[in-house]
Scaffold this motif. Structure first.
Motif, PDB file in Angstrom:
ATOM      1  N   ASN A  76      97.440  25.094  48.905  1.00  0.00           N
ATOM      2  CA  ASN A  76      96.664  23.855  48.955  1.00  0.00           C
ATOM      3  C   ASN A  76      95.682  23.784  47.788  1.00  0.00           C
ATOM      4  O   ASN A  76      95.490  22.729  47.187  1.00  0.00           O
ATOM      5  CB  ASN A  76      95.928  23.730  50.286  1.00  0.00           C
ATOM      6  N   ILE A  80      95.443  20.747  45.089  1.00  0.00           N
ATOM      7  CA  ILE A  80      94.211  19.994  44.844  1.00  0.00           C
ATOM      8  C   ILE A  80      93.783  20.133  43.379  1.00  0.00           C
ATOM      9  O   ILE A  80      93.359  19.155  42.758  1.00  0.00           O
ATOM     10  CB  ILE A  80      93.095  20.447  45.807  1.00  0.00           C
ATOM     11  N   ALA A  94      88.600  17.441  49.306  1.00  0.00           N
ATOM     12  CA  ALA A  94      89.129  18.595  50.038  1.00  0.00           C
ATOM     13  C   ALA A  94      88.017  19.539  50.474  1.00  0.00           C
ATOM     14  O   ALA A  94      88.052  20.078  51.588  1.00  0.00           O
ATOM     15  CB  ALA A  94      90.147  19.335  49.179  1.00  0.00           C
TER      16      ALA A  94
END
Length: 104
Positions: A76, A80, A94
């Motif tokens: 992740n 991002i 995020a």
């Protein structure tokens, strides 16, 4: 549960991500989509982020929950970081989740 990840958390995060991406498209137009396609080519050297994620889910029985979470967080983070290059604000968005699931 999807392996050891709560399905509610997964779907909740996906819906939040889609809402964020939609806001970027509304502000920047479809050039964001074209830039994202360049950052995430379907055919890329090594495993794509989707393939890396799938590998974690497919092997959850052979790793601890902590290890699965660590690997997914790393994937992740890469996602991002790439999006931040073309649409500043994704990292702050995020970071607002602090890694905490909503079903807890």
């Amino acid at each position: 549960m999807l392996g050891k990840i709560d399905a509610y958390d997964y779907h909740w995060y996906q819906s939040m991500f889609i809402q964020r991406a939609n806001r970027v498209v509304e502000n920047r137009g479809t050039d964001f989509i074209h830039e994202a396609q360049k950052l995430f080519p379907a055919e890329s050297p090594g495993k794509t982020l989707s393939q890396k994620t799938e590998a974690v889910y497919n092997n959850m029985d052979s790793m601890s929950e902590k290890e699965a979470a660590r690997r997914l967080k790393k994937i992740n983070g890469e996602l991002i970081s790439r999006l931040e290059e073309i649409a500043p604000g994704f990292k702050a968005w995020a970071d607002g989740f602090s890694g905490e699931g909503k079903s807890k």
